[in-house]
Enzyme design. Structure first.
Site, mmCIF file in Angstrom:
data_model
loop_
_atom_site.group_PDB
_atom_site.id
_atom_site.type_symbol
_atom_site.label_atom_id
_atom_site.label_comp_id
_atom_site.label_asym_id
_atom_site.label_seq_id
_atom_site.Cartn_x
_atom_site.Cartn_y
_atom_site.Cartn_z
ATOM 1 N N ASP A 267 6.584 7.532 19.871
ATOM 2 C CA ASP A 267 6.970 7.958 18.517
ATOM 3 C C ASP A 267 8.308 8.706 18.498
ATOM 4 O O ASP A 267 8.710 9.324 19.473
ATOM 5 C CB ASP A 267 5.855 8.852 17.941
ATOM 6 C CG ASP A 267 5.962 8.971 16.438
ATOM 7 O OD1 ASP A 267 6.519 8.062 15.792
ATOM 8 O OD2 ASP A 267 5.489 9.989 15.901
ATOM 9 N N HIS B 89 14.600 2.101 17.511
ATOM 10 C CA HIS B 89 13.650 1.196 18.175
ATOM 11 C C HIS B 89 14.330 0.474 19.338
ATOM 12 O O HIS B 89 13.750 0.299 20.401
ATOM 13 C CB HIS B 89 13.101 0.167 17.180
ATOM 14 C CG HIS B 89 12.352 0.780 16.026
ATOM 15 N ND1 HIS B 89 11.424 1.784 16.205
ATOM 16 C CD2 HIS B 89 12.392 0.540 14.695
ATOM 17 C CE1 HIS B 89 10.932 2.125 15.020
ATOM 18 N NE2 HIS B 89 11.510 1.391 14.087
ATOM 19 N N LEU C 191 0.412 -2.343 38.993
ATOM 20 C CA LEU C 191 0.256 -1.607 37.730
ATOM 21 C C LEU C 191 -0.200 -2.520 36.588
ATOM 22 O O LEU C 191 0.311 -3.633 36.433
ATOM 23 C CB LEU C 191 1.609 -0.999 37.352
ATOM 24 C CG LEU C 191 1.660 -0.283 36.009
ATOM 25 C CD1 LEU C 191 1.270 1.175 36.169
ATOM 26 C CD2 LEU C 191 3.041 -0.382 35.378
HETATM 27 C C1 IPE Z 1 2.206 5.568 15.778
HETATM 28 O O1 IPE Z 1 3.332 6.106 15.229
HETATM 29 C C2 IPE Z 1 2.377 4.093 16.019
HETATM 30 C C3 IPE Z 1 3.279 3.722 17.101
HETATM 31 C C4 IPE Z 1 3.978 4.538 17.849
HETATM 32 C C5 IPE Z 1 3.403 2.304 17.353
HETATM 33 P P1 IPE Z 1 3.509 6.231 13.637
HETATM 34 O O2 IPE Z 1 4.843 6.809 13.409
HETATM 35 O O3 IPE Z 1 3.224 4.930 13.002
HETATM 36 O O4 IPE Z 1 2.349 7.245 13.257
HETATM 37 P P2 IPE Z 1 2.241 8.219 12.005
HETATM 38 O O5 IPE Z 1 2.571 7.416 10.801
HETATM 39 O O6 IPE Z 1 3.226 9.320 12.238
HETATM 40 O O7 IPE Z 1 0.845 8.731 12.054
HETATM 41 C C1 IPE Z 2 7.666 4.879 16.597
HETATM 42 O O1 IPE Z 2 8.782 5.476 16.014
HETATM 43 C C2 IPE Z 2 7.806 3.390 16.683
HETATM 44 C C3 IPE Z 2 6.876 2.671 15.824
HETATM 45 C C4 IPE Z 2 6.019 3.215 15.011
HETATM 46 C C5 IPE Z 2 6.923 1.229 15.869
HETATM 47 P P1 IPE Z 2 8.862 5.737 14.452
HETATM 48 O O2 IPE Z 2 9.538 4.594 13.812
HETATM 49 O O3 IPE Z 2 7.515 6.056 13.906
HETATM 50 O O4 IPE Z 2 9.777 7.014 14.432
HETATM 51 P P2 IPE Z 2 9.637 8.265 13.470
HETATM 52 O O5 IPE Z 2 8.259 8.823 13.664
HETATM 53 O O6 IPE Z 2 9.857 7.767 12.074
HETATM 54 O O7 IPE Z 2 10.691 9.185 13.946
HETATM 55 MG MG MG Z 3 6.511 7.808 13.726
#
Ligand code: IPE
Ligand code: IPE
Ligand code: MG
Length: 246
Positions: free
Chosen positions: A22, A39, A133
């Site tokens: 995240d 990303h 792994l």
């Molecule tokens: C969780 O992150 C999903 C992934 C990292 C793939 P999100 O950014 O989607 O989660 P929330 O919305 O903060 O709970």
């Molecule tokens: C996690 O990063 C990646 C996915 C959920 C695919 P985010 O896109 O949720 O990044 P933030 O949380 O908005 O910073």
């Molecule tokens: Mg996020």
């Protein structure tokens, strides 16, 4: 469970480390970039993490790449993510094979775009015989949906007469998860500072130790994994029982 003594502290190696990757969007925004750039950068963090985990002797890593809830994001971001997961997987395949890693996939893959489905199948087949792994890639993954899918498989068996309701134990239930033959999560790492599970591996994290870190995923470095493992080594896991000295 592996255990190595370094600098006085006993290091207990988790068998299965799961990561909620995240903070990509915030990383990009802080640099005035589009979320997708975050990303893109996150992909290299995933490579650093998998390499570091393998070098340290961790058996299984689970990476949360796309959740069942992430479809609610703008179409352009979803499309970019699907493309990035596909490209990254195919680009990493040679190294995964060289290192003897095995790719497993968790999630509802039938809802994914065809090119990504085919990349997942290619990587699974190419690494199927490897015994190093295990990389459990969670794409279009939701913990709730995984439990529903398991319940459906069990219900079908019961209806077909192949399974008695009385025989549905936690062990039998676990055999119907997406990737049944991996150990439970020992250590769950969440970068980006949020203290929530976001529908990740709900069954498998029952007794996982949670480690939150403030840094965003694209900034992830091998030292962060070392810190998480050191922290994990100091935890007292009781599994509902009592501490050894009680
Ligand atoms: C969780 O992150 C999903 C992934 C990292 C793939 P999100 O950014 O989607 O989660 P929330 O919305 O903060 O709970
Ligand atoms: C996690 O990063 C990646 C996915 C959920 C695919 P985010 O896109 O949720 O990044 P933030 O949380 O908005 O910073
Ligand atoms: Mg996020």
């Amino acid at each position: 469970m592996g255990s190595v003594a370094t600098s006085g502290q006993e290091i207990v190696l988790p068998r299965h480390v799961a990561v909620i990757m995240d903070g990509n969007g915030r990383w990009a925004r802080e640099r005035g970039l589009d979320r997708v750039e975050g990303h893109r950068e996150g992909r290299y963090a995933a490579r650093r993490f998998v390499r570091a985990a393998r070098e340290r002797g961790i058996e299984v890593v689970s990476l949360y790449a796309f959740s069942t809830e992430n479809w609610s994001r703008p179409e352009s971001e979803v499309e970019a993510l699907m493309g990035l997961i596909e490209t990254a997987l195919l680009a990493e395949l040679e190294e995964l094979c060289e290192r003897g890693a095995r790719l497993r996939v968790s999630g509802r893959r039938e809802e994914l775009p065809a090119p990504l489905r085919s990349a997942l199948a290619t990587a699974e087949q190419a690494t199927a015989e490897n015994d190093g792994l295990v990389l459990n890639l969670c794409v279009n993954y939701g913990g709730q949906v995984e439990l529903v899918d398991a319940a459906k498989k069990i219900a079908s068996k019961v209806v077909a007469g192949g399974l008695d309701v009385e025989d549905v134990t936690p062990e039998v239930f676990a055999q119907h998860l997406y990737v049944p033959d991996i150990p439970p999560v020992d250590l769950l790492i969440r970068p980006g500072g949020d203290l929530r599970v976001s529908n990740f591996l709900l069954w498998q994290i029952a007794y996982a130790e949670f480690y939150s870190m403030a840094e965003y995923w694209p900034d992830f470095q091998p030292e962060h994994l070392d810190r998480a493992i050191e922290d994990y080594s100091r935890r007292q896991r009781r599994f509902g029982g009592l501490a050894l000295d009680e």
